[in-house]
Design an enzyme around this catalytic site. Structure first.
Site, PDB file in Angstrom:
ATOM      1  N   ARG A   1       2.692   2.052  -7.777  1.00  0.00           N
ATOM      2  CA  ARG A   1       2.878   0.874  -6.910  1.00  0.00           C
ATOM      3  C   ARG A   1       1.774  -0.161  -7.116  1.00  0.00           C
ATOM      4  O   ARG A   1       1.828  -1.251  -6.576  1.00  0.00           O
ATOM      5  CB  ARG A   1       2.892   1.309  -5.441  1.00  0.00           C
ATOM      6  CG  ARG A   1       4.040   2.203  -5.059  1.00  0.00           C
ATOM      7  CD  ARG A   1       3.738   3.007  -3.800  1.00  0.00           C
ATOM      8  NE  ARG A   1       3.658   2.194  -2.608  1.00  0.00           N
ATOM      9  CZ  ARG A   1       4.673   2.081  -1.728  1.00  0.00           C
ATOM     10  NH1 ARG A   1       5.790   2.708  -1.946  1.00  0.00           N
ATOM     11  NH2 ARG A   1       4.558   1.357  -0.644  1.00  0.00           N
TER      12      ARG A   1
ATOM     13  N   HIS B   1      18.793 -36.498 -27.488  1.00  0.00           N
ATOM     14  CA  HIS B   1      17.766 -37.069 -28.387  1.00  0.00           C
ATOM     15  C   HIS B   1      17.347 -36.060 -29.438  1.00  0.00           C
ATOM     16  O   HIS B   1      16.181 -35.861 -29.714  1.00  0.00           O
ATOM     17  CB  HIS B   1      16.563 -37.516 -27.542  1.00  0.00           C
ATOM     18  CG  HIS B   1      16.907 -38.558 -26.531  1.00  0.00           C
ATOM     19  ND1 HIS B   1      17.238 -39.851 -26.876  1.00  0.00           N
ATOM     20  CD2 HIS B   1      17.049 -38.477 -25.190  1.00  0.00           C
ATOM     21  CE1 HIS B   1      17.532 -40.535 -25.778  1.00  0.00           C
ATOM     22  NE2 HIS B   1      17.419 -39.729 -24.739  1.00  0.00           N
TER      23      HIS B   1
ATOM     24  N   GLU C   1      12.263 -21.840 -16.796  1.00  0.00           N
ATOM     25  CA  GLU C   1      11.984 -20.470 -16.332  1.00  0.00           C
ATOM     26  C   GLU C   1      13.132 -19.530 -16.695  1.00  0.00           C
ATOM     27  O   GLU C   1      12.911 -18.422 -17.172  1.00  0.00           O
ATOM     28  CB  GLU C   1      11.744 -20.466 -14.825  1.00  0.00           C
ATOM     29  CG  GLU C   1      11.574 -19.097 -14.203  1.00  0.00           C
ATOM     30  CD  GLU C   1      10.461 -18.260 -14.824  1.00  0.00           C
ATOM     31  OE1 GLU C   1       9.626 -18.798 -15.566  1.00  0.00           O
ATOM     32  OE2 GLU C   1      10.460 -17.029 -14.607  1.00  0.00           O
TER      33      GLU C   1
ATOM     34  N   GLU D   1      12.009 -13.388 -23.004  1.00  0.00           N
ATOM     35  CA  GLU D   1      11.004 -12.313 -23.004  1.00  0.00           C
ATOM     36  C   GLU D   1      11.613 -10.935 -22.774  1.00  0.00           C
ATOM     37  O   GLU D   1      10.994  -9.937 -23.143  1.00  0.00           O
ATOM     38  CB  GLU D   1       9.878 -12.590 -22.017  1.00  0.00           C
ATOM     39  CG  GLU D   1      10.251 -12.649 -20.577  1.00  0.00           C
ATOM     40  CD  GLU D   1       9.017 -12.892 -19.689  1.00  0.00           C
ATOM     41  OE1 GLU D   1       7.916 -12.414 -20.016  1.00  0.00           O
ATOM     42  OE2 GLU D   1       9.170 -13.580 -18.678  1.00  0.00           O
TER      43      GLU D   1
ATOM     44  N   CYS E   1       0.848  -1.196   0.000  1.00  0.00           N
ATOM     45  CA  CYS E   1       0.000   0.000   0.000  1.00  0.00           C
ATOM     46  C   CYS E   1       0.880   1.243   0.000  1.00  0.00           C
ATOM     47  O   CYS E   1       2.077   1.181   0.221  1.00  0.00           O
ATOM     48  CB  CYS E   1      -0.879  -0.003   1.241  1.00  0.00           C
ATOM     49  SG  CYS E   1      -1.848  -1.491   1.398  1.00  0.00           S
TER      50      CYS E   1
ATOM     51  N   LYS F   1       1.282  -7.721 -19.279  1.00  0.00           N
ATOM     52  CA  LYS F   1       1.486  -8.248 -17.931  1.00  0.00           C
ATOM     53  C   LYS F   1       0.436  -9.293 -17.583  1.00  0.00           C
ATOM     54  O   LYS F   1       0.703 -10.254 -16.900  1.00  0.00           O
ATOM     55  CB  LYS F   1       1.435  -7.102 -16.893  1.00  0.00           C
ATOM     56  CG  LYS F   1       1.693  -7.545 -15.461  1.00  0.00           C
ATOM     57  CD  LYS F   1       3.081  -8.153 -15.307  1.00  0.00           C
ATOM     58  CE  LYS F   1       3.314  -8.725 -13.930  1.00  0.00           C
ATOM     59  NZ  LYS F   1       4.567  -9.521 -13.855  1.00  0.00           N
TER      60      LYS F   1
ATOM     61  N   TRP G   1      -3.304  -1.949  -1.611  1.00  0.00           N
ATOM     62  CA  TRP G   1      -3.067  -3.194  -2.358  1.00  0.00           C
ATOM     63  C   TRP G   1      -3.569  -4.289  -1.423  1.00  0.00           C
ATOM     64  O   TRP G   1      -2.925  -4.615  -0.423  1.00  0.00           O
ATOM     65  CB  TRP G   1      -1.580  -3.340  -2.656  1.00  0.00           C
ATOM     66  CG  TRP G   1      -1.224  -4.652  -3.264  1.00  0.00           C
ATOM     67  CD1 TRP G   1      -0.809  -5.784  -2.623  1.00  0.00           C
ATOM     68  CD2 TRP G   1      -1.279  -5.011  -4.659  1.00  0.00           C
ATOM     69  NE1 TRP G   1      -0.607  -6.796  -3.503  1.00  0.00           N
ATOM     70  CE2 TRP G   1      -0.878  -6.362  -4.765  1.00  0.00           C
ATOM     71  CE3 TRP G   1      -1.619  -4.326  -5.804  1.00  0.00           C
ATOM     72  CZ2 TRP G   1      -0.813  -7.031  -5.979  1.00  0.00           C
ATOM     73  CZ3 TRP G   1      -1.552  -4.993  -7.017  1.00  0.00           C
ATOM     74  CH2 TRP G   1      -1.157  -6.321  -7.098  1.00  0.00           C
TER      75      TRP G   1
ATOM     76  N   ASN H   1       0.449   0.533   5.894  1.00  0.00           N
ATOM     77  CA  ASN H   1       1.061  -0.342   4.885  1.00  0.00           C
ATOM     78  C   ASN H   1       1.773  -1.434   5.657  1.00  0.00           C
ATOM     79  O   ASN H   1       2.622  -1.148   6.501  1.00  0.00           O
ATOM     80  CB  ASN H   1       2.069   0.429   4.018  1.00  0.00           C
ATOM     81  CG  ASN H   1       2.777  -0.505   3.045  1.00  0.00           C
ATOM     82  OD1 ASN H   1       2.224  -1.522   2.638  1.00  0.00           O
ATOM     83  ND2 ASN H   1       4.013  -0.169   2.689  1.00  0.00           N
ATOM     84  N   GLY H   2       1.400  -2.695   5.403  1.00  0.00           N
ATOM     85  CA  GLY H   2       2.053  -3.807   6.111  1.00  0.00           C
ATOM     86  C   GLY H   2       1.044  -4.903   6.394  1.00  0.00           C
ATOM     87  O   GLY H   2      -0.073  -4.899   5.873  1.00  0.00           O
TER      88      GLY H   2
ATOM     89  N   LYS I   1      12.683 -16.207 -19.081  1.00  0.00           N
ATOM     90  CA  LYS I   1      13.124 -14.855 -18.699  1.00  0.00           C
ATOM     91  C   LYS I   1      14.023 -14.265 -19.777  1.00  0.00           C
ATOM     92  O   LYS I   1      13.871 -13.115 -20.182  1.00  0.00           O
ATOM     93  CB  LYS I   1      13.887 -14.908 -17.363  1.00  0.00           C
ATOM     94  CG  LYS I   1      13.033 -15.122 -16.147  1.00  0.00           C
ATOM     95  CD  LYS I   1      12.287 -13.902 -15.681  1.00  0.00           C
ATOM     96  CE  LYS I   1      10.842 -13.768 -15.976  1.00  0.00           C
ATOM     97  NZ  LYS I   1       9.921 -14.834 -15.904  1.00  0.00           N
TER      98      LYS I   1
HETATM   99  C1  AGP Z   1       6.262 -14.399 -17.099  1.00  0.00           C
HETATM  100  O1  AGP Z   1       7.461 -13.635 -16.996  1.00  0.00           O
HETATM  101  C2  AGP Z   1       5.338 -13.871 -18.158  1.00  0.00           C
HETATM  102  N1  AGP Z   1       5.068 -12.504 -17.941  1.00  0.00           N
HETATM  103  C3  AGP Z   1       4.111 -14.756 -18.377  1.00  0.00           C
HETATM  104  O2  AGP Z   1       4.607 -16.017 -18.798  1.00  0.00           O
HETATM  105  C4  AGP Z   1       3.171 -14.995 -17.186  1.00  0.00           C
HETATM  106  O3  AGP Z   1       3.808 -15.786 -16.218  1.00  0.00           O
HETATM  107  C5  AGP Z   1       1.932 -15.748 -17.701  1.00  0.00           C
HETATM  108  O4  AGP Z   1       1.258 -14.928 -18.632  1.00  0.00           O
HETATM  109  C6  AGP Z   1       0.960 -16.156 -16.586  1.00  0.00           C
HETATM  110  O5  AGP Z   1       0.475 -15.031 -15.929  1.00  0.00           O
HETATM  111  P1  AGP Z   1      -0.328 -15.232 -14.562  1.00  0.00           P
HETATM  112  O6  AGP Z   1       0.624 -15.795 -13.560  1.00  0.00           O
HETATM  113  O7  AGP Z   1      -0.804 -13.854 -14.201  1.00  0.00           O
HETATM  114  O8  AGP Z   1      -1.467 -16.165 -14.828  1.00  0.00           O
END
Ligand code: AGP
Length: 593
Positions: A27, A489, A466, A473, A2, A588, A71, A97-98, A470
């Site tokens: 934020r 393989h 993962e 993307e 928050c 996002k 938040w 906030n907390g 990263k």
């Molecule tokens: C991860 O870095 C990406 N931004 C993307 O793969 C994300 O994890 C995916 O779209 C799932 O989003 P969510 O966790 O909000 O469901």
């Protein structure tokens, strides 16, 4: 997290508070509100944006006030749960906030003493506690109230007929900013930069009292001298707390995120609550997710199989075929940071239709996923601004660890040893962050390649996926995560001097097979960057470069390994001058199928 703001001075408080709240919007929040004091306290708040609040609220007269962007952590976004919160008399207003971990006990106690509560929040106990101890001295009453509170807080208190604001902090930041015949209190610098760049930072345990013309800071009951800092940041710099990108800031927030996500864990009720997730008739898990959350699901699968000896499936939500015959006695878990990912929501609705028990693990209180699922466990990562998921992934793992550890199969001895390890993770992750310089160097070298493999086994195979995601993307380098044993393989055909391989090692039974795979890869001309625990001498003789992380139990190795790979991807993207926080073509939250 928050945002809180306070103003006291010679000008009308309302427009200043609203402007400061606007500076805290970055934020992330779901509600906002202000309280202004003149012949009593007037509050205006709702689960709306600051702009909408500005448009709908009446004029509030007064030269002292507090404000908040919420938040949600306890209680869905709503008018009643928005801050500021009041005591019974309506003469004391608080923004916070907390997380107050013992709020339920305090609420029960205060209710027994005649206090009435209206919201679902943990925060609301604060004004009622201050009211309980208030006998004419506001700061004494605040100090007494804080004595009863456990958890984290940054609070600002406004009281009728008190020409002052009182602030206090523990584990959540607060600054006091000095103006000309006016003073400010805020969660962080961006809120007040339009008015002043002179700030005093409160320390944990400090209580600050500000009036129009003075500030006083006390620590353990004695006044302390205040050091005034001159801030040279622009507002945008300040929103990133001085980091170049939100992603780097959020990577560095992970020790705190782990502590916050575990906060409830240390109090017994969390354990009991989690244990209720394992109803007697559950003997299988199905974990659904997308993207980075899917990688958390794969790690959850490894955890469940290793710790609970029950069948655990991890499925891509977009590929889930809804074959209901496999759902008998199954708990379906949806992992989604945003709680709004269309593929995941679609799968959840199908599972509900066929009568499956559903649990959501999400970062957003009141999100669609939390309203579809029968139960919800919240990660406490705070808003994640950067498109690339980092701290939310780590928080998802924390929730999964706690959920698995709450299973009756675990047993006291295993539970105690894992809890001890969990509590050390914030420091272990901090050690990874402290090695940022070396990681950045390796990343700069990697940034000149167009194709890079990440390989791992067991619980680190999802970490390889993962790390590769990263890299893809944010740097646009083609990172490919692969099961180490699978490379021979087919993908061996792609190896060579222009395709380096990042190999993830863990101190378990995958270590020796990984050494074999690394030798096979080297024999085909690819350079090896090994990510392994401190003190691993065997790998030094084989790998071209070695990046070390602190020693942890193998089951927790995804946490430290992932943070190292987040930094690797970040610095590779930075070297390539990519728009790291908002990569091309990405959103996002993917709310379309
Ligand atoms: C991860 O870095 C990406 N931004 C993307 O793969 C994300 O994890 C995916 O779209 C799932 O989003 P969510 O966790 O909000 O469901």
């Amino acid at each position: 997290m928050c945002g809180i703001i306070g103003y006291i001075g010679s000008r009308q408080a309302q427009p200043i508070l609203l402007n400061c709240l606007g500076r805290l919007e970055y934020r992330g929040y779901d509600s906002c509100g202000i309280a202004v004091s003149e012949h009593g306290i007037n509050v205006c708040k709702d689960a709306i944006r600051v702009e909408a609040l500005k448009k709908t609220m009446p004029r509030l007269n007064g030269t002292a006030g507090i404000g908040h962007t919420r938040w949600a952590t306890h209680g869905a976004p709503s008018l009643i749960n928005a801050h500021p919160h009041l005591d019974c008399s309506g003469k004391i207003a608080v923004v916070h906030n907390g997380i107050i971990t013992n709020y339920q006990k305090l609420r029960d106690q205060l209710t027994g003493e005649g206090h009435q509560f209206v919201s679902e929040t943990d925060t609301e106990v604060i004004p009622h506690l201050i009211e309980k101890y208030y006998h004419g001295n506001l700061e004494t009453a605040v100090a007494a109230a804080l004595n009863d509170i456990e958890g984290s807080y940054a609070i600002i208190v406004l009281a009728t007929d008190e020409p002052k604001l009182v602030a206090a902090r523990k584990d959540s930041p607060i600054i006091i900013s000095l103006g000309d015949r006016e003073n400010f209190i805020a969660s962080d610098v961006p809120a007040i930069l339009d008015y002043s760049n002179r700030v005093v930072y409160l320390e944990d345990g400090d209580i600050g009292v500000i009036t129009t013309d003075s500030i006083k800071v006390s620590r353990r009951g004695s006044e302390v001298a205040t050091k005034v800092h001159q801030i040279s940041w622009t507002v945008e710099d300040a929103q990133k707390a001085g980091y170049e990108h939100f992603m780097l800031k959020e990577i560095h927030e992970q020790p705190k995120v782990i502590r916050d996500t575990l906060a409830g864990w240390v109090s017994g009720e969390a354990l009991e609550d989690l244990a209720t997730m394992w109803a007697d008739d559950i003997n299988a898990l199905l974990i659904l997710a997308c993207g980075t959350s899917y990688h958390a699901a794969l790690i959850g699968k490894q955890m469940g199989q290793e710790l609970l000896k029950i069948p655990v499936r991890a499925e891509l939500a977009s590929e889930f075929n809804y074959s209901t015959q496999l759902l008998d006695r199954t708990l379906a878990i949806a992992i989604t940071q945003s709680g709004e990912t269309a593929d995941t929501l679609k799968a959840m609705k199908k599972l509900k239709e066929v009568g499956c028990q559903t649990l959501a693990i999400t970062n957003v209180v009141g999100s669609t996923a939390s309203r579809i699922a029968d139960r919800t466990l919240y990660t406490r990562a705070g808003p994640e601004i950067s498109v690339a998921a980092t701290k939310s992934f780590t928080a998802q793992l924390m929730v999964l660890y706690q959920l698995m550890m709450a299973h009756p199969e675990i047993g006291a001895r295993k539970l105690n040893s894992m809890t001890k390890e969990l509590r050390q993770l914030p420091n272990k992750v901090q050690q990874v962050l402290d090695n940022e310089g070396e990681t950045a160097q390796y990343a700069q070298e990697l940034s000149r390649y167009e194709n890079i493999f990440y390989i791992g086994r067991g619980i680190n195979f999802p970490v390889a996926l993962e790390g590769a995601l990263k890299l893809k993307e944010i740097s646009y380098i083609h990172g490919e995560g692969y099961a180490a044993g699978e490379l021979k393989h087919g993908p061996f055909a792609l190896l060579g001097s222009d395709t380096p391989v990042i190999a993830l090692l863990a101190p378990d039974d995958t270590y020796e097979p990984m050494l074999t795979n690394i030798k096979e890869v080297k024999a085909r001309g690819s350079a090896i960057i090994a990510l392994t625990r401190e003190g691993d001498e065997d790998i030094e003789k084989i790998a071209d470069k070695v990046l070390t992380v602190p020693q942890v139990e193998a089951i927790f190795s995804p946490v430290v390994n992932t943070v190292a790979l987040q930094l690797l991807a970040y610095y590779a993207a930075r070297e390539r001058d990519c728009p790291i926080d908002f990569p091309r073509n990405l959103a996002k939250s993917v709310t379309v199928e």
